[in-house]
Scaffold this motif. Structure first.
Motif, mmCIF file in Angstrom:
data_model
loop_
_atom_site.group_PDB
_atom_site.id
_atom_site.type_symbol
_atom_site.label_atom_id
_atom_site.label_comp_id
_atom_site.label_asym_id
_atom_site.label_seq_id
_atom_site.Cartn_x
_atom_site.Cartn_y
_atom_site.Cartn_z
ATOM 1 N N ALA A 215 0.832 -1.210 0.000
ATOM 2 C CA ALA A 215 0.000 0.000 0.000
ATOM 3 C C ALA A 215 0.863 1.254 0.000
ATOM 4 N N ARG A 216 1.955 1.223 0.733
ATOM 5 C CA ARG A 216 2.847 2.389 0.774
ATOM 6 C C ARG A 216 3.523 2.626 -0.576
ATOM 7 N N ALA A 217 3.782 1.558 -1.304
ATOM 8 C CA ALA A 217 4.467 1.676 -2.594
ATOM 9 C C ALA A 217 3.515 2.090 -3.714
ATOM 10 N N GLU A 218 2.243 1.916 -3.496
ATOM 11 C CA GLU A 218 1.235 2.216 -4.512
ATOM 12 C C GLU A 218 1.091 3.727 -4.691
ATOM 13 N N ASP A 219 0.956 4.161 -5.928
ATOM 14 C CA ASP A 219 0.678 5.560 -6.221
ATOM 15 C C ASP A 219 -0.830 5.750 -6.124
ATOM 16 N N LEU A 220 -1.279 6.260 -4.982
ATOM 17 C CA LEU A 220 -2.708 6.357 -4.720
ATOM 18 C C LEU A 220 -3.431 7.248 -5.724
ATOM 19 N N ALA A 221 -2.735 8.220 -6.258
ATOM 20 C CA ALA A 221 -3.349 9.109 -7.246
ATOM 21 C C ALA A 221 -3.694 8.373 -8.533
ATOM 22 N N GLN A 222 -3.036 7.260 -8.785
ATOM 23 C CA GLN A 222 -3.268 6.498 -10.005
ATOM 24 C C GLN A 222 -4.373 5.449 -9.857
ATOM 25 N N LEU A 223 -4.794 5.190 -8.637
ATOM 26 C CA LEU A 223 -5.827 4.172 -8.424
ATOM 27 C C LEU A 223 -7.210 4.756 -8.645
ATOM 28 N N ASP A 224 -8.074 3.952 -9.256
ATOM 29 C CA ASP A 224 -9.462 4.371 -9.385
ATOM 30 C C ASP A 224 -10.188 4.074 -8.071
ATOM 31 N N ALA A 225 -11.434 4.449 -8.007
ATOM 32 C CA ALA A 225 -12.207 4.280 -6.774
ATOM 33 C C ALA A 225 -12.253 2.818 -6.335
ATOM 34 N N ALA A 226 -12.440 1.916 -7.279
ATOM 35 C CA ALA A 226 -12.504 0.491 -6.936
ATOM 36 C C ALA A 226 -11.178 0.006 -6.360
ATOM 37 N N GLY A 227 -10.071 0.457 -6.935
ATOM 38 C CA GLY A 227 -8.753 0.071 -6.430
ATOM 39 C C GLY A 227 -8.506 0.576 -5.027
ATOM 40 N N LEU A 228 -8.925 1.811 -4.761
ATOM 41 C CA LEU A 228 -8.782 2.370 -3.411
ATOM 42 C C LEU A 228 -9.640 1.607 -2.405
ATOM 43 N N ILE A 229 -10.846 1.265 -2.806
ATOM 44 C CA ILE A 229 -11.732 0.512 -1.917
ATOM 45 C C ILE A 229 -11.127 -0.851 -1.600
ATOM 46 N N LEU A 230 -10.614 -1.531 -2.611
ATOM 47 C CA LEU A 230 -9.993 -2.840 -2.378
ATOM 48 C C LEU A 230 -8.801 -2.731 -1.440
#
Length: 69
Positions: free
Chosen positions: A30-45
């Motif tokens: 989660a820390r390595a993930e670029d949160l700005a690039q995730l869509d809503a579904a990805g953030l929810i997961l």
């Protein structure tokens, strides 16, 4: 070594160490993930995965504190 046996370096079982390792890996991911690039579904997961891991680690803390009281 079975889950019922103590780990040689402490009082945790292999299963307990695995639970902690899974939580650390999910947090690192989660820390390595670029949160700005995730869509809503990805953030929810991601939130659901981390919420589940947090719950499991808190259950583990409860298990360990119950054993030592």
């Amino acid at each position: 070594m079975t889950d019922e046996q103590s780990h040689p370096t402490g009082t945790l079982t292999d299963l307990q160490y695995a639970r902690i390792d899974y939580a650390r890996r999910d947090l690192d991911s989660a820390r390595a993930e670029d949160l700005a690039q995730l869509d809503a579904a990805g953030l929810i997961l991601m939130v659901e995965r981390l919420r589940g891991r947090l719950g499991d680690v808190l259950d583990l803390v409860d298990e360990l504190t119950d054993l030592h009281q």
